[in-house]
Design a protein around this motif. Structure first.
Motif, PDB file in Angstrom:
ATOM      1  N   THR A  12       2.773 -26.846 -32.028  1.00 16.61           N
ATOM      2  CA  THR A  12       3.141 -27.843 -33.037  1.00 16.61           C
ATOM      3  C   THR A  12       4.201 -27.357 -34.022  1.00 16.61           C
ATOM      4  O   THR A  12       4.621 -28.109 -34.895  1.00 16.61           O
ATOM      5  N   GLU A  13       4.639 -26.100 -33.882  1.00 13.87           N
ATOM      6  CA  GLU A  13       5.723 -25.616 -34.741  1.00 13.87           C
ATOM      7  C   GLU A  13       7.100 -26.109 -34.269  1.00 13.87           C
ATOM      8  O   GLU A  13       8.057 -26.058 -35.034  1.00 13.87           O
ATOM      9  N   TRP A  14       7.185 -26.564 -33.023  1.00  8.35           N
ATOM     10  CA  TRP A  14       8.470 -27.030 -32.512  1.00  8.35           C
ATOM     11  C   TRP A  14       8.888 -28.333 -33.198  1.00  8.35           C
ATOM     12  O   TRP A  14       8.060 -29.212 -33.458  1.00  8.35           O
ATOM     13  N   SER A  15      10.186 -28.435 -33.459  1.00 17.24           N
ATOM     14  CA  SER A  15      10.782 -29.665 -33.987  1.00 17.24           C
ATOM     15  C   SER A  15      11.980 -29.994 -33.114  1.00 17.24           C
ATOM     16  O   SER A  15      12.955 -29.238 -33.066  1.00 17.24           O
ATOM     17  N   LYS A  39      12.407 -22.534 -33.164  1.00 11.84           N
ATOM     18  CA  LYS A  39      11.719 -23.688 -32.588  1.00 11.84           C
ATOM     19  C   LYS A  39      12.275 -25.008 -33.097  1.00 11.84           C
ATOM     20  O   LYS A  39      11.547 -25.992 -33.223  1.00 11.84           O
ATOM     21  N   LYS A  40      13.581 -25.019 -33.356  1.00 15.12           N
ATOM     22  CA  LYS A  40      14.256 -26.242 -33.789  1.00 15.12           C
ATOM     23  C   LYS A  40      15.402 -26.522 -32.823  1.00 15.12           C
ATOM     24  O   LYS A  40      16.309 -25.698 -32.665  1.00 15.12           O
ATOM     25  N   SER A  84      11.013 -31.653 -40.361  1.00 15.19           N
ATOM     26  CA  SER A  84       9.876 -32.265 -39.674  1.00 15.19           C
ATOM     27  C   SER A  84       9.461 -31.393 -38.497  1.00 15.19           C
ATOM     28  O   SER A  84      10.120 -30.405 -38.170  1.00 15.19           O
ATOM     29  N   THR A  85       8.375 -31.762 -37.863  1.00 21.85           N
ATOM     30  CA  THR A  85       7.955 -31.129 -36.617  1.00 21.85           C
ATOM     31  C   THR A  85       7.655 -32.218 -35.605  1.00 21.85           C
ATOM     32  O   THR A  85       7.622 -33.405 -35.931  1.00 21.85           O
ATOM     33  N   ALA A 134       6.305 -29.445 -27.239  1.00 25.52           N
ATOM     34  CA  ALA A 134       5.935 -29.793 -28.613  1.00 25.52           C
ATOM     35  C   ALA A 134       4.425 -30.008 -28.751  1.00 25.52           C
ATOM     36  O   ALA A 134       3.848 -29.732 -29.806  1.00 25.52           O
TER      37      ALA A 134
END
Length: 347
Positions: free
Chosen positions: A167-170, A117-118, A252-253, A163
Protein backbone atom coordinates in the motif's frame (compact mmCIF):
# COMPACT_ATOMS: atom_id res chain seq x y z
CA UNK A 1 13.66 16.40 -6.74
CA UNK A 2 15.21 13.90 -9.20
CA UNK A 3 12.68 12.21 -11.54
CA UNK A 4 13.70 9.21 -13.64
CA UNK A 5 12.18 9.39 -17.14
CA UNK A 6 12.33 6.15 -19.10
CA UNK A 7 12.00 6.58 -22.85
CA UNK A 8 12.66 10.29 -22.39
CA UNK A 9 14.03 10.77 -25.92
CA UNK A 10 10.77 9.66 -27.53
CA UNK A 11 8.00 11.86 -28.88
CA UNK A 12 5.96 12.28 -25.71
CA UNK A 13 8.95 11.71 -23.43
CA UNK A 14 11.01 14.56 -24.90
CA UNK A 15 8.14 17.04 -24.60
CA UNK A 16 7.56 15.93 -21.01
CA UNK A 17 11.26 16.41 -20.24
CA UNK A 18 10.96 20.02 -21.43
CA UNK A 19 7.97 20.64 -19.16
CA UNK A 20 9.66 18.96 -16.18
CA UNK A 21 12.84 21.01 -16.57
CA UNK A 22 10.90 24.23 -17.03
CA UNK A 23 8.95 23.43 -13.85
CA UNK A 24 12.19 23.11 -11.88
CA UNK A 25 12.48 19.33 -11.65
CA UNK A 26 15.81 17.52 -11.94
CA UNK A 27 15.58 14.68 -14.46
CA UNK A 28 17.56 11.56 -15.26
CA UNK A 29 16.71 10.07 -18.65
CA UNK A 30 17.05 6.40 -19.58
CA UNK A 31 16.55 5.42 -23.23
CA UNK A 32 17.92 2.65 -25.43
CA UNK A 33 17.21 4.74 -28.57
CA UNK A 34 15.59 1.80 -30.37
CA UNK A 35 12.89 4.12 -31.73
CA UNK A 36 14.25 7.53 -30.72
CA UNK A 37 17.40 9.55 -31.26
CA UNK A 38 19.91 11.19 -28.88
CA UNK A 39 19.53 14.44 -30.84
CA UNK A 40 16.10 14.89 -29.23
CA UNK A 41 17.70 15.13 -25.79
CA UNK A 42 20.30 17.59 -27.06
CA UNK A 43 17.47 19.82 -28.23
CA UNK A 44 15.61 19.45 -24.93
CA UNK A 45 18.68 20.93 -23.27
CA UNK A 46 18.84 23.75 -25.81
CA UNK A 47 15.15 24.63 -25.38
CA UNK A 48 15.28 24.73 -21.60
CA UNK A 49 18.83 25.97 -21.01
CA UNK A 50 19.06 23.20 -18.39
CA UNK A 51 21.57 20.38 -18.03
CA UNK A 52 20.54 16.85 -17.15
CA UNK A 53 21.97 13.35 -17.12
CA UNK A 54 20.98 10.70 -19.64
CA UNK A 55 21.90 7.03 -20.00
CA UNK A 56 21.80 4.79 -23.06
CA UNK A 57 20.40 1.74 -21.32
CA UNK A 58 17.73 -0.93 -21.65
CA UNK A 59 15.31 -1.69 -18.84
CA UNK A 60 15.98 -5.40 -19.31
CA UNK A 61 19.63 -4.81 -18.41
CA UNK A 62 19.07 -5.19 -14.68
CA UNK A 63 22.70 -4.54 -13.74
CA UNK A 64 22.78 -1.21 -15.59
CA UNK A 65 19.34 -0.25 -14.26
CA UNK A 66 20.39 -0.87 -10.65
CA UNK A 67 23.61 1.06 -11.26
CA UNK A 68 21.51 4.09 -12.27
CA UNK A 69 19.37 3.82 -9.14
CA UNK A 70 22.54 3.54 -7.06
CA UNK A 71 24.01 6.72 -8.60
CA UNK A 72 20.96 8.96 -8.08
CA UNK A 73 18.50 9.64 -5.25
CA UNK A 74 15.48 9.20 -7.50
CA UNK A 75 12.13 10.10 -5.94
CA UNK A 76 9.69 9.07 -8.69
CA UNK A 77 9.60 7.53 -12.15
CA UNK A 78 7.70 8.51 -15.29
CA UNK A 79 7.68 5.42 -17.49
CA UNK A 80 7.39 5.95 -21.26
CA UNK A 81 9.80 3.29 -22.54
CA UNK A 82 8.14 0.71 -24.77
CA UNK A 83 7.44 -0.42 -28.31
CA UNK A 84 4.32 1.29 -29.66
CA UNK A 85 3.36 0.30 -33.23
CA UNK A 86 0.12 -1.67 -33.47
CA UNK A 87 0.90 -3.32 -36.82
CA UNK A 88 4.40 -4.26 -35.76
CA UNK A 89 3.06 -5.76 -32.55
CA UNK A 90 0.91 -8.16 -34.59
CA UNK A 91 4.00 -9.29 -36.50
CA UNK A 92 6.27 -9.39 -33.43
CA UNK A 93 4.13 -10.21 -30.38
CA UNK A 94 6.88 -11.88 -28.34
CA UNK A 95 9.17 -8.87 -28.75
CA UNK A 96 6.38 -6.57 -27.58
CA UNK A 97 5.55 -8.64 -24.52
CA UNK A 98 9.23 -9.02 -23.61
CA UNK A 99 10.09 -5.34 -24.10
CA UNK A 100 6.94 -3.73 -22.72
CA UNK A 101 5.78 -6.14 -20.02
CA UNK A 102 9.06 -7.70 -18.87
CA UNK A 103 10.77 -4.30 -19.09
CA UNK A 104 8.16 -2.77 -16.78
CA UNK A 105 8.47 -5.66 -14.32
CA UNK A 106 12.26 -5.17 -14.24
CA UNK A 107 11.76 -1.44 -13.64
CA UNK A 108 9.30 -2.00 -10.78
CA UNK A 109 11.61 -4.58 -9.19
CA UNK A 110 14.48 -2.09 -9.25
CA UNK A 111 12.23 0.65 -7.86
CA UNK A 112 11.10 -1.60 -5.02
CA UNK A 113 14.67 -2.63 -4.22
CA UNK A 114 15.63 1.02 -3.78
CA UNK A 115 12.46 2.03 -1.95
CA UNK A 116 11.04 4.18 -4.78
CA UNK A 117 7.29 3.59 -5.00
CA UNK A 118 5.94 6.53 -6.98
CA UNK A 119 5.24 5.88 -10.66
CA UNK A 120 3.45 7.55 -13.57
CA UNK A 121 2.81 5.03 -16.34
CA UNK A 122 2.26 5.80 -20.01
CA UNK A 123 -0.74 3.70 -21.04
CA UNK A 124 -3.11 4.04 -24.00
CA UNK A 125 -6.75 4.29 -24.97
CA UNK A 126 -6.22 0.97 -26.80
CA UNK A 127 -7.00 -0.72 -23.46
CA UNK A 128 -10.68 0.07 -24.11
CA UNK A 129 -10.76 -2.16 -27.19
CA UNK A 130 -13.91 -1.45 -29.22
CA UNK A 131 -16.03 0.81 -26.98
CA UNK A 132 -19.80 0.39 -27.09
CA UNK A 133 -20.35 4.13 -26.91
CA UNK A 134 -18.56 7.47 -26.64
CA UNK A 135 -17.27 9.44 -24.83
CA UNK A 136 -15.13 6.85 -23.03
CA UNK A 137 -14.74 7.10 -19.27
CA UNK A 138 -12.24 5.28 -17.07
CA UNK A 139 -14.85 2.83 -15.75
CA UNK A 140 -15.55 1.36 -19.21
CA UNK A 141 -14.80 -2.38 -19.65
CA UNK A 142 -11.17 -3.03 -20.61
CA UNK A 143 -10.06 -5.23 -23.49
CA UNK A 144 -7.46 -4.93 -26.23
CA UNK A 145 -7.44 -5.86 -29.92
CA UNK A 146 -3.72 -6.36 -30.58
CA UNK A 147 -0.48 -7.29 -28.77
CA UNK A 148 0.49 -3.64 -28.26
CA UNK A 149 -2.80 -2.86 -26.51
CA UNK A 150 -2.69 -6.13 -24.58
CA UNK A 151 0.83 -5.30 -23.36
CA UNK A 152 -0.48 -2.01 -21.95
CA UNK A 153 -3.46 -3.73 -20.34
CA UNK A 154 -1.22 -6.42 -18.83
CA UNK A 155 1.00 -3.73 -17.33
CA UNK A 156 -2.03 -1.92 -15.89
CA UNK A 157 -3.12 -5.19 -14.23
CA UNK A 158 0.40 -5.78 -12.89
CA UNK A 159 0.51 -2.27 -11.43
CA UNK A 160 -2.88 -2.70 -9.78
CA UNK A 161 -1.73 -5.99 -8.25
CA UNK A 162 1.47 -4.30 -7.07
CA UNK A 163 -0.47 -1.52 -5.35
CA UNK A 164 -2.68 -4.10 -3.60
CA UNK A 165 0.36 -6.07 -2.42
CA UNK A 166 2.10 -2.99 -1.01
CA UNK A 167 0.00 0.00 0.00
CA UNK A 168 3.01 2.33 -0.06
CA UNK A 169 2.92 2.42 -3.87
CA UNK A 170 1.40 5.47 -5.55
CA UNK A 171 0.74 4.96 -9.25
CA UNK A 172 -0.88 7.15 -11.88
CA UNK A 173 -1.92 5.41 -15.10
CA UNK A 174 -2.40 7.81 -18.00
CA UNK A 175 -4.47 6.58 -20.94
CA UNK A 176 -3.57 8.69 -23.97
CA UNK A 177 -5.88 9.21 -26.88
CA UNK A 178 -4.23 10.60 -30.07
CA UNK A 179 -1.24 12.89 -29.42
CA UNK A 180 -0.24 15.16 -32.30
CA UNK A 181 1.54 18.49 -32.76
CA UNK A 182 5.02 19.49 -31.65
CA UNK A 183 6.87 22.02 -29.52
CA UNK A 184 6.15 25.58 -30.65
CA UNK A 185 9.83 26.08 -31.47
CA UNK A 186 9.76 23.40 -34.15
CA UNK A 187 12.86 21.85 -32.56
CA UNK A 188 11.31 18.68 -31.16
CA UNK A 189 8.45 16.65 -32.58
CA UNK A 190 7.30 13.25 -33.78
CA UNK A 191 9.97 11.42 -35.79
CA UNK A 192 8.60 7.97 -36.68
CA UNK A 193 10.84 5.26 -38.06
CA UNK A 194 9.86 4.32 -41.62
CA UNK A 195 6.34 4.90 -42.89
CA UNK A 196 4.24 6.55 -40.13
CA UNK A 197 1.55 4.52 -38.40
CA UNK A 198 -0.38 7.56 -37.16
CA UNK A 199 -2.47 10.05 -39.12
CA UNK A 200 -0.72 13.37 -38.44
CA UNK A 201 2.87 12.42 -39.33
CA UNK A 202 1.50 10.75 -42.45
CA UNK A 203 -0.34 13.96 -43.35
CA UNK A 204 2.74 16.11 -42.80
CA UNK A 205 4.96 13.80 -44.85
CA UNK A 206 2.47 13.84 -47.74
CA UNK A 207 2.38 17.65 -47.55
CA UNK A 208 6.18 17.73 -47.58
CA UNK A 209 6.32 15.46 -50.64
CA UNK A 210 7.97 12.55 -48.82
CA UNK A 211 4.89 10.39 -49.38
CA UNK A 212 2.69 10.55 -52.47
CA UNK A 213 -0.83 10.39 -51.10
CA UNK A 214 -2.81 9.90 -47.91
CA UNK A 215 -5.11 6.88 -47.69
CA UNK A 216 -8.34 7.50 -45.78
CA UNK A 217 -9.51 4.15 -44.43
CA UNK A 218 -13.27 4.01 -44.78
CA UNK A 219 -15.96 6.61 -45.48
CA UNK A 220 -19.00 4.56 -44.45
CA UNK A 221 -18.81 4.78 -40.65
CA UNK A 222 -21.76 6.09 -38.64
CA UNK A 223 -20.11 9.51 -38.26
CA UNK A 224 -21.04 12.94 -39.65
CA UNK A 225 -18.92 12.54 -42.82
CA UNK A 226 -18.44 8.76 -42.78
CA UNK A 227 -14.76 8.82 -41.81
CA UNK A 228 -13.31 7.72 -38.49
CA UNK A 229 -13.50 10.12 -35.55
CA UNK A 230 -10.68 10.36 -32.98
CA UNK A 231 -9.72 12.52 -30.01
CA UNK A 232 -6.56 14.44 -30.99
CA UNK A 233 -4.59 16.08 -28.20
CA UNK A 234 -1.61 18.42 -28.45
CA UNK A 235 1.54 16.69 -27.22
CA UNK A 236 2.41 19.67 -25.00
CA UNK A 237 -0.98 19.43 -23.26
CA UNK A 238 -0.30 15.72 -22.83
CA UNK A 239 3.15 16.44 -21.38
CA UNK A 240 1.65 18.84 -18.86
CA UNK A 241 -0.74 16.09 -17.81
CA UNK A 242 2.27 14.09 -16.62
CA UNK A 243 3.32 16.91 -14.32
CA UNK A 244 -0.17 17.00 -12.83
CA UNK A 245 -0.07 13.23 -12.35
CA UNK A 246 3.34 13.56 -10.71
CA UNK A 247 1.92 16.06 -8.21
CA UNK A 248 -0.92 13.64 -7.52
CA UNK A 249 1.26 10.61 -6.75
CA UNK A 250 3.36 12.65 -4.32
CA UNK A 251 0.23 13.41 -2.28
CA UNK A 252 -1.57 10.05 -2.36
CA UNK A 253 -1.19 6.28 -2.43
CA UNK A 254 -2.89 3.56 -4.44
CA UNK A 255 -3.43 3.41 -8.19
CA UNK A 256 -5.70 5.51 -10.38
CA UNK A 257 -6.21 5.67 -14.14
CA UNK A 258 -6.91 8.89 -16.03
CA UNK A 259 -7.94 9.62 -19.60
CA UNK A 260 -5.85 12.32 -21.26
CA UNK A 261 -7.87 13.65 -24.16
CA UNK A 262 -9.82 16.72 -25.16
CA UNK A 263 -13.27 15.17 -25.06
CA UNK A 264 -13.83 16.32 -28.66
CA UNK A 265 -13.61 14.05 -31.69
CA UNK A 266 -12.46 15.09 -35.18
CA UNK A 267 -13.00 13.03 -38.30
CA UNK A 268 -10.20 12.25 -40.75
CA UNK A 269 -11.68 14.65 -43.31
CA UNK A 270 -11.97 17.38 -40.65
CA UNK A 271 -8.31 16.83 -39.82
CA UNK A 272 -7.33 17.09 -43.48
CA UNK A 273 -9.27 20.34 -43.85
CA UNK A 274 -7.78 21.78 -40.65
CA UNK A 275 -4.27 20.91 -41.78
CA UNK A 276 -4.73 22.45 -45.23
CA UNK A 277 -6.00 25.65 -43.63
CA UNK A 278 -3.18 25.76 -41.07
CA UNK A 279 -0.36 24.98 -43.51
CA UNK A 280 -1.58 26.31 -46.86
CA UNK A 281 -0.32 23.07 -48.42
CA UNK A 282 -2.04 20.72 -50.83
CA UNK A 283 -2.91 17.32 -49.44
CA UNK A 284 -3.90 14.65 -51.99
CA UNK A 285 -5.83 11.74 -50.51
CA UNK A 286 -7.75 8.67 -51.61
CA UNK A 287 -10.66 6.93 -49.91
CA UNK A 288 -9.94 3.22 -49.45
CA UNK A 289 -11.58 0.38 -47.55
CA UNK A 290 -11.76 0.13 -43.79
CA UNK A 291 -8.90 -1.41 -41.84
CA UNK A 292 -9.77 -4.50 -39.76
CA UNK A 293 -10.34 -3.60 -36.12
CA UNK A 294 -10.88 0.13 -36.64
CA UNK A 295 -13.85 1.68 -34.88
CA UNK A 296 -15.99 4.54 -36.14
CA UNK A 297 -15.58 6.91 -33.21
CA UNK A 298 -13.29 7.00 -30.19
CA UNK A 299 -12.93 10.00 -27.90
CA UNK A 300 -12.41 10.60 -24.22
CA UNK A 301 -14.40 11.74 -21.28
CA UNK A 302 -11.62 13.68 -19.51
CA UNK A 303 -13.75 14.69 -16.51
CA UNK A 304 -11.81 12.61 -13.98
CA UNK A 305 -8.47 14.17 -14.95
CA UNK A 306 -10.04 17.59 -14.62
CA UNK A 307 -11.54 16.89 -11.20
CA UNK A 308 -8.68 14.91 -9.61
CA UNK A 309 -5.56 16.22 -11.37
CA UNK A 310 -6.70 19.76 -12.16
CA UNK A 311 -5.74 19.14 -15.79
CA UNK A 312 -7.50 20.08 -19.02
CA UNK A 313 -6.30 20.28 -22.60
CA UNK A 314 -5.94 23.89 -23.75
CA UNK A 315 -4.75 23.77 -27.35
CA UNK A 316 -7.14 23.55 -30.29
CA UNK A 317 -6.92 21.66 -33.56
CA UNK A 318 -5.56 24.64 -35.54
CA UNK A 319 -2.58 24.97 -33.18
CA UNK A 320 -1.98 21.23 -33.30
CA UNK A 321 -1.81 21.32 -37.10
CA UNK A 322 0.33 24.48 -37.23
CA UNK A 323 2.87 23.06 -34.79
CA UNK A 324 2.99 19.67 -36.51
CA UNK A 325 3.66 21.35 -39.86
CA UNK A 326 6.31 23.67 -38.41
CA UNK A 327 8.18 20.64 -37.06
CA UNK A 328 7.95 18.80 -40.40
CA UNK A 329 8.93 21.86 -42.47
CA UNK A 330 11.91 22.66 -40.25
CA UNK A 331 13.03 19.03 -40.00
CA UNK A 332 12.20 17.30 -43.30
CA UNK A 333 14.21 14.23 -42.28
CA UNK A 334 13.38 14.41 -38.60
CA UNK A 335 16.35 14.27 -36.27
CA UNK A 336 18.32 12.24 -38.80
CA UNK A 337 19.52 15.25 -40.79
CA UNK A 338 21.08 16.81 -37.71
CA UNK A 339 22.65 13.50 -36.69
CA UNK A 340 24.22 13.07 -40.13
CA UNK A 341 25.57 16.62 -40.03
CA UNK A 342 27.12 15.97 -36.62
CA UNK A 343 28.81 12.78 -37.88
CA UNK A 344 30.24 14.69 -40.87
CA UNK A 345 31.68 17.34 -38.54
CA UNK A 346 33.32 14.65 -36.38
CA UNK A 347 34.88 12.92 -39.38
Amino acid sequence: MPILVTGGAGYIGSHTCVELLNAGYEIIVVDNFSNSKPEALKRVGELTGKRFISYRADLLDREELEFIFTRHRIEAVIHFAGFKAVGESVRMPLEYYMNNVAGTIALCQAMAKFGIKKLVFSSSATVYGVPEKVPISEDFPLSAMNPYGRSKLMIEDILRDLAVSDTEWSIGILRYFNPIGAHKSGRIGEDPNGVPNNLMPYITQVAAGKLNRLSVFGDDYDTPDGTGVRDYIHVVDLAKGHLKALEKIFSSTGVEAYNLGTGRGYSVLEMIAAFIEASGMELPYTIVGRRPGDVGACFADPTKAGNELGWTADKGIAEMCEDAWRWQANNPNGYEEESIRMEQVRS
